[in-house]
Design a protein around this motif. Structure first.
Motif, PDB file in Angstrom:
ATOM      1  N   UNK A   1       5.743  -4.034  -6.530  1.00 27.12           N
ATOM      2  CA  UNK A   1       5.412  -3.293  -5.221  1.00 27.12           C
ATOM      3  C   UNK A   1       4.850  -4.227  -3.990  1.00 27.12           C
ATOM      4  N   UNK A   2       3.748  -4.670  -4.630  1.00 25.54           N
ATOM      5  CA  UNK A   2       3.558  -5.712  -3.800  1.00 25.54           C
ATOM      6  C   UNK A   2       4.399  -6.218  -3.283  1.00 25.54           C
ATOM      7  N   UNK A   3       5.514  -6.928  -3.651  1.00 25.33           N
ATOM      8  CA  UNK A   3       6.364  -8.388  -3.140  1.00 25.33           C
ATOM      9  C   UNK A   3       6.859  -7.598  -2.423  1.00 25.33           C
ATOM     10  N   UNK A   4       7.630  -6.431  -2.777  1.00 23.49           N
ATOM     11  CA  UNK A   4       8.681  -5.065  -1.710  1.00 23.49           C
ATOM     12  C   UNK A   4       8.053  -5.080  -0.629  1.00 23.49           C
ATOM     13  N   UNK A   5       7.022  -4.520  -0.653  1.00 29.47           N
ATOM     14  CA  UNK A   5       5.992  -4.278   0.797  1.00 29.47           C
ATOM     15  C   UNK A   5       5.735  -5.454   1.775  1.00 29.47           C
ATOM     16  N   UNK A   6       5.960  -5.951   1.580  1.00 35.19           N
ATOM     17  CA  UNK A   6       5.026  -7.470   1.812  1.00 35.19           C
ATOM     18  C   UNK A   6       5.896  -8.851   1.609  1.00 35.19           C
ATOM     19  N   UNK A   7       7.193  -8.623   2.017  1.00 38.64           N
ATOM     20  CA  UNK A   7       7.820  -9.910   1.549  1.00 38.64           C
ATOM     21  C   UNK A   7       7.978 -10.724   2.360  1.00 38.64           C
ATOM     22  N   UNK A   8       8.080 -12.200   1.550  1.00 39.65           N
ATOM     23  CA  UNK A   8       7.693 -13.460   2.332  1.00 39.65           C
ATOM     24  C   UNK A   8       7.877 -14.733   1.078  1.00 39.65           C
TER      25      UNK A   8
ATOM     26  N   UNK B   1      -8.528  -2.884  -5.092  1.00 44.08           N
ATOM     27  CA  UNK B   1      -8.174  -1.489  -4.339  1.00 44.08           C
ATOM     28  C   UNK B   1      -7.833  -2.093  -3.050  1.00 44.08           C
ATOM     29  N   UNK B   2      -6.926  -1.224  -2.246  1.00 38.82           N
ATOM     30  CA  UNK B   2      -6.300  -0.856  -0.884  1.00 38.82           C
ATOM     31  C   UNK B   2      -6.214  -2.375  -0.387  1.00 38.82           C
ATOM     32  N   UNK B   3      -6.911  -3.797  -1.084  1.00 37.36           N
ATOM     33  CA  UNK B   3      -5.992  -5.253  -0.200  1.00 37.36           C
ATOM     34  C   UNK B   3      -5.284  -6.050  -0.380  1.00 37.36           C
ATOM     35  N   UNK B   4      -3.875  -4.885  -0.961  1.00 41.18           N
ATOM     36  CA  UNK B   4      -2.832  -5.959  -1.238  1.00 41.18           C
ATOM     37  C   UNK B   4      -2.628  -7.111  -0.151  1.00 41.18           C
ATOM     38  N   UNK B   5      -3.449  -6.751   0.581  1.00 43.18           N
ATOM     39  CA  UNK B   5      -2.672  -8.207   2.023  1.00 43.18           C
ATOM     40  C   UNK B   5      -3.980  -9.007   1.554  1.00 43.18           C
ATOM     41  N   UNK B   6      -4.546  -9.188   1.015  1.00 43.51           N
ATOM     42  CA  UNK B   6      -5.418  -9.892   0.762  1.00 43.51           C
ATOM     43  C   UNK B   6      -4.838 -11.351  -0.154  1.00 43.51           C
ATOM     44  N   UNK B   7      -5.178 -12.925   0.739  1.00 42.24           N
ATOM     45  CA  UNK B   7      -4.164 -13.762  -0.071  1.00 42.24           C
ATOM     46  C   UNK B   7      -4.614 -14.021  -1.736  1.00 42.24           C
TER      47      UNK B   7
END
Length: 316
Positions: A293-300, A258-264
């Motif tokens: 939503x995660x992909x939109x916030x952190x595209x890569x 939770x709240x760790x969307x940047x986790x690998x």
């Protein structure tokens, strides 16, 4: 990674080919997901209120209740249940059986593990480098040139190692350190992930079932530390065609992210959960929306699949 469309639709791209994957001072990252010990490791940017601005008031309240609960210190009791002499080709040594029990209530998930003197010695050296002042009064059983296998010395060391572990766990920075947590969990985790890589999924699950409860007790200050092991359990259950058990393991892992969307592991885990939910007739749409939503916030670039991530753990 999953495409932006739902599974089963014409545009469903499925899992793509892998791409490049994405401490404490000089200490190597001995175990996945562990933060530095002490105050610096107790918080992160993702845990700050600003990271949850998209949550409703109720969701925030539930989140902080969960966070508060995860910070309750776990009191563990260490016992050396037995000691036996093992014979190798050129040497003999003593293997100590350690039992770890959570105090204060009946613990149905007590951990039983085995370590030899050299394992304790490695732990002591690591802690002496990392926390020389904190452990200066903690006694460590010295090695003797002769008589190491004498019954009296083994009995004395059994008691000494019990007291040693109890004293270490009483020191906050030590019990949260990579050195201490790895001593208690790394050998079993390495074996479990090795079995996963070899396709021995039943054996891997057996080992994970033994070590995961202890890992959870030791890393309450960092819930994400158990995510790799939970994801390994998901992969094993999925490969054994146990989708319900795989989905349950994935839910536990997502709860800890939770709240760790940047986790690998976050996006690969969501991708796997979308597929499982779709196959089980569960709500996959909300999971797919979270992934998008995660992909939109952190595209890569498209990353590794969950299984590809899991097989890379504990290789060193």
């Amino acid at each position: 990674m999953a495409s932006a469309q739902h599974p089963g639709s014409p545009g469903w791209a499925g899992l793509m080919a892998p791409s490049a994957a994405g401490a404490r001072q000089e200490a190597p990252a001995a175990g996945p997901g562990l933060p530095p010990p002490g105050p610096e490791g107790d918080s992160d940017a993702a845990g700050s209120p600003s990271a949850h601005s998209g949550m409703t008031t109720r969701e925030l309240q539930e989140y902080w209740r969960g966070e508060k609960g995860s910070w309750k210190p776990v009191k563990l009791l260490f016992e050396i249940a037995s000691a036996r002499i093992e014979q190798e080709k050129l040497s003999r040594f003593v293997m100590y059986q350690i039992v770890v029990i959570q105090t204060g209530s009946f613990d149905s998930t007590k951990a039983v593990l085995e370590r030899r003197y050299s394992d304790f010695e490695t732990l002591q050296r690591g802690l002496a480098r990392a926390f020389p002042e904190e452990i200066e009064d903690v006694a460590f059983p010295k090695k003797h040139l002769l008589g190491n296998l004498a019954p009296g010395l083994i009995a004395a060391r059994t008691r000494a190692f019990r007291d040693y572990l109890r004293q270490l766990h009483a020191i906050r920075c030590v019990r949260r350190s990579r050195e201490f947590i790895d001593f208690l969990t790394r050998p079993e985790l390495r074996e479990a992930f090795g079995c996963l890589r070899a396709g021995q999924y039943v054996r891997a699950l057996e080992l994970l079932g033994r070590v995961l409860p202890l890992q959870e007790k030791l890393t309450g200050h960092c819930p994400a530390a158990v995510v790799p092991a939970l994801c390994a359990a998901l992969v094993c259950h999925r490969e054994l065609e146990r989708p319900l058990e795989a989905f349950a393991a994935g839910e536990r892992a997502l709860e800890r992210l939770r709240a760790r969307e940047g986790h690998r592991y976050y996006a690969p885990l969501l991708d796997a959960m979308v597929r499982l939910a779709y196959a089980l007739g569960k709500d996959f749409v909300s999971l797919q929306e979270r992934l998008e939503a995660s992909q939109l916030r952190k595209p890569g670039p498209r990353g590794l699949t969950l299984k590809e991530l899991a097989v890379r753990e504990y290789l060193s």
